[in-house]
Write an enzyme that holds these catalytic residues in place. Structure first.
Site, PDB file in Angstrom:
ATOM      1  N   ASP A   1       4.282  -6.700   3.778  1.00  0.00           N
ATOM      2  CA  ASP A   1       3.696  -5.234   4.215  1.00  0.00           C
ATOM      3  C   ASP A   1       5.087  -5.527   5.596  1.00  0.00           C
ATOM      4  O   ASP A   1       5.492  -6.562   6.150  1.00  0.00           O
ATOM      5  CB  ASP A   1       2.009  -5.261   5.080  1.00  0.00           C
ATOM      6  CG  ASP A   1       2.003  -3.535   5.359  1.00  0.00           C
ATOM      7  OD1 ASP A   1       2.735  -2.644   5.938  1.00  0.00           O
ATOM      8  OD2 ASP A   1       0.685  -3.771   5.623  1.00  0.00           O
TER       9      ASP A   1
ATOM     10  N   HIS B   1       4.535   3.171  12.709  1.00  0.00           N
ATOM     11  CA  HIS B   1       3.716   4.341  12.331  1.00  0.00           C
ATOM     12  C   HIS B   1       4.419   5.098  13.751  1.00  0.00           C
ATOM     13  O   HIS B   1       3.510   5.944  14.940  1.00  0.00           O
ATOM     14  CB  HIS B   1       2.454   3.072  13.025  1.00  0.00           C
ATOM     15  CG  HIS B   1       1.479   2.759  12.931  1.00  0.00           C
ATOM     16  ND1 HIS B   1       0.232   2.478  12.988  1.00  0.00           N
ATOM     17  CD2 HIS B   1       1.798   2.820  11.774  1.00  0.00           C
ATOM     18  CE1 HIS B   1      -0.797   2.185  11.663  1.00  0.00           C
ATOM     19  NE2 HIS B   1       0.662   2.339  10.743  1.00  0.00           N
TER      20      HIS B   1
ATOM     21  N   ASP C   1       6.029   1.859   6.661  1.00  0.00           N
ATOM     22  CA  ASP C   1       5.030   1.700   5.801  1.00  0.00           C
ATOM     23  C   ASP C   1       3.918   2.486   5.582  1.00  0.00           C
ATOM     24  O   ASP C   1       3.572   2.952   5.585  1.00  0.00           O
ATOM     25  CB  ASP C   1       4.661   1.307   7.648  1.00  0.00           C
ATOM     26  CG  ASP C   1       3.411   0.356   7.366  1.00  0.00           C
ATOM     27  OD1 ASP C   1       2.351   0.143   6.930  1.00  0.00           O
ATOM     28  OD2 ASP C   1       2.564   0.707   8.630  1.00  0.00           O
TER      29      ASP C   1
ATOM     30  N   HIS D   1       1.284  -1.010   0.066  1.00  0.00           N
ATOM     31  CA  HIS D   1      -0.370  -0.352  -0.025  1.00  0.00           C
ATOM     32  C   HIS D   1       0.752   1.379  -0.167  1.00  0.00           C
ATOM     33  O   HIS D   1       1.698   1.486   0.842  1.00  0.00           O
ATOM     34  CB  HIS D   1      -1.175   0.267   1.442  1.00  0.00           C
ATOM     35  CG  HIS D   1      -0.468  -0.055   2.643  1.00  0.00           C
ATOM     36  ND1 HIS D   1      -0.110   1.032   3.260  1.00  0.00           N
ATOM     37  CD2 HIS D   1      -0.092  -0.558   3.406  1.00  0.00           C
ATOM     38  CE1 HIS D   1       0.426   1.147   4.610  1.00  0.00           C
ATOM     39  NE2 HIS D   1       0.635  -0.686   4.303  1.00  0.00           N
TER      40      HIS D   1
ATOM     41  N   GLU E   1      -5.163   1.347   2.760  1.00  0.00           N
ATOM     42  CA  GLU E   1      -4.376   0.232   3.478  1.00  0.00           C
ATOM     43  C   GLU E   1      -4.925   0.945   5.393  1.00  0.00           C
ATOM     44  O   GLU E   1      -5.694  -0.222   5.957  1.00  0.00           O
ATOM     45  CB  GLU E   1      -4.023  -0.334   3.191  1.00  0.00           C
ATOM     46  CG  GLU E   1      -3.444  -1.577   4.247  1.00  0.00           C
ATOM     47  CD  GLU E   1      -2.638  -1.762   5.546  1.00  0.00           C
ATOM     48  OE1 GLU E   1      -3.003  -2.260   6.795  1.00  0.00           O
ATOM     49  OE2 GLU E   1      -2.569  -0.252   5.965  1.00  0.00           O
ATOM     50  N   GLU E   2      -4.457   1.571   5.260  1.00  0.00           N
ATOM     51  CA  GLU E   2      -4.328   2.446   6.469  1.00  0.00           C
ATOM     52  C   GLU E   2      -5.851   2.946   7.349  1.00  0.00           C
ATOM     53  O   GLU E   2      -6.116   2.913   8.393  1.00  0.00           O
ATOM     54  CB  GLU E   2      -3.968   4.055   6.629  1.00  0.00           C
ATOM     55  CG  GLU E   2      -2.168   3.342   6.421  1.00  0.00           C
ATOM     56  CD  GLU E   2      -1.628   3.127   7.260  1.00  0.00           C
ATOM     57  OE1 GLU E   2      -2.340   2.481   8.431  1.00  0.00           O
ATOM     58  OE2 GLU E   2      -0.405   2.587   7.125  1.00  0.00           O
TER      59      GLU E   2
END
Length: 345
Positions: free
Chosen positions: A242, A322, A187, A69, A221-222
């Site tokens: 991922d 994150h 990410d 993503h 995706e998030e």
């Protein structure tokens, strides 16, 4: 298997510098689309704006799909405050303290860009004393100070900034001499770059994968629905690529490809996982097997949407996910190698 890792890292750096908070990913999708086309690979987009690139395989009756993503964490203007600062709402899941002090860019509906800094509402210790240290980091206590001469709400509105405008955080991308890649948004841009590396290897070496292979670049995706639709209908196996999450209680590290056994959505396909592990083991890849209790993927979204195929999950270890993320070239390279072995062995 000689991987063009310099190509992959170069494309990763370029992609990381393109803002793409979830919901506002057109520029990043266009970048990846152009890279596939440069390699001579046909592409199309679904109605949600995700990108699908396809390489014909030896077997055209069944297909495999690899996903990564391009959308990232970010923010959106929730309120233009009377003091000329901005209150924001989160895009994606992160802890508020991880964006404190970060530089940000606000993009207006007419595509003007303004810079600013994320601060607490009590940022100065000389003004607020202990209040600076003790203030809770949350939506109500965080704001963006805009780099424009704005003294009130009207001044901000005159710039064209308004509720709903997207906010992107500065990735601060750095590649060290020791092979580390430090940046926000690894990410999952590290894995998008890995898919480009897989595609380039196949094209450069004139290799046909065993099955027609789709590269699905998702853009939501998030927020949980990236690969919930438009996956090519002949897909019988789906590999989400991922980031893996090293940390206490985890086996993943920044130098290996991780094969995920289970995340918050449940276990991934057992037979597919076993095959991936055997490929990694037999070819002497640095690999780990791990479980992520607070994690979901495009594979999770596809399964929840009711797709009838086997799903696996692999990816490079990314420390401090994150937050202030970091990986190593070796983890990306091992991920590419496992992807290639899966497609060709």
């Amino acid at each position: 298997m000689e991987i063009s890792i310099n190509y992959v890292i170069k494309k990763l750096e370029e992609l990381l510098r393109i803002p793409s908070p979830t919901g506002n990913t057109e520029k990043a999708i266009s970048f990846v689309e152009n890279e596939f086309k440069t390699l001579g690979i046909s592409t199309y987009r679904n109605n949600k704006g995700a990108l699908i690139a396809t390489i014909e395989g030896k077997n055209k009756d069944k297909e495999v799909t690899l996903s990564a993503h391009v959308d990232t964490l970010g923010g959106m203007v929730k309120e233009v405050k009377n003091n000329g600062r901005l209150k924001i709402t989160q895009l994606g899941g992160y802890v508020w303290s991880t964006i404190e002090g970060e530089y940000a860019t606000i993009e207006t509906m007419d595509e003007k860009a303004y810079t600013g800094t994320v601060l607490t509402t009590k940022a100065s210790s000389h003004v607020h004393g202990e209040g600076t240290k003790n203030i809770e980091r949350n939506m109500d206590n965080m704001e963006i100070r805009i780099d424009e001469k704005v003294l009130n709400k009207d001044d901000v509105l005159k710039l064209g900034i308004n509720v709903g405008d997207f906010v992107a955080f500065d990735p601060r991308t750095t590649v060290t001499d020791t092979g580390f890649v430090k940046s926000r948004h690894l990410d999952d841009k590290a894995c998008v770059a890995a898919l480009l590396g897989i595609a380039k290897y196949l094209i450069d070496n004139n290799i046909k994968p065993n099955y027609t292979t789709n590269f699905f670049i998702s853009n939501y995706e998030e927020v949980g629905h990236g690969a919930s639709s438009s996956i090519p209908e002949k897909t019988f196996e789906f590999i989400a690529v991922d980031m893996a999450a090293p940390g206490n209680g985890q086996t993943s590290d920044e130098y290996s490809v991780t094969i995920c056994a289970k995340d918050s959505s449940g276990p991934y396909d057992y037979e597919l996982r076993k095959r991936l592990i055997n490929l990694a083991k037999e070819n002497n890849l640095n690999y780990k097997i791990d479980i992520y209790p607070y994690y979901g993927s495009d594979g999770s979204a596809a399964l929840r949407a009711g797709y009838d195929f086997k799903v696996g999950l692999i990816g490079p270890g990314v420390d401090a996910s994150h937050s202030f993320e970091r990986t190593h070239k070796e983890a990306i390279e091992n991920t590419i190698k496992l992807g290639l072995l899966y497609l060709t062995e």
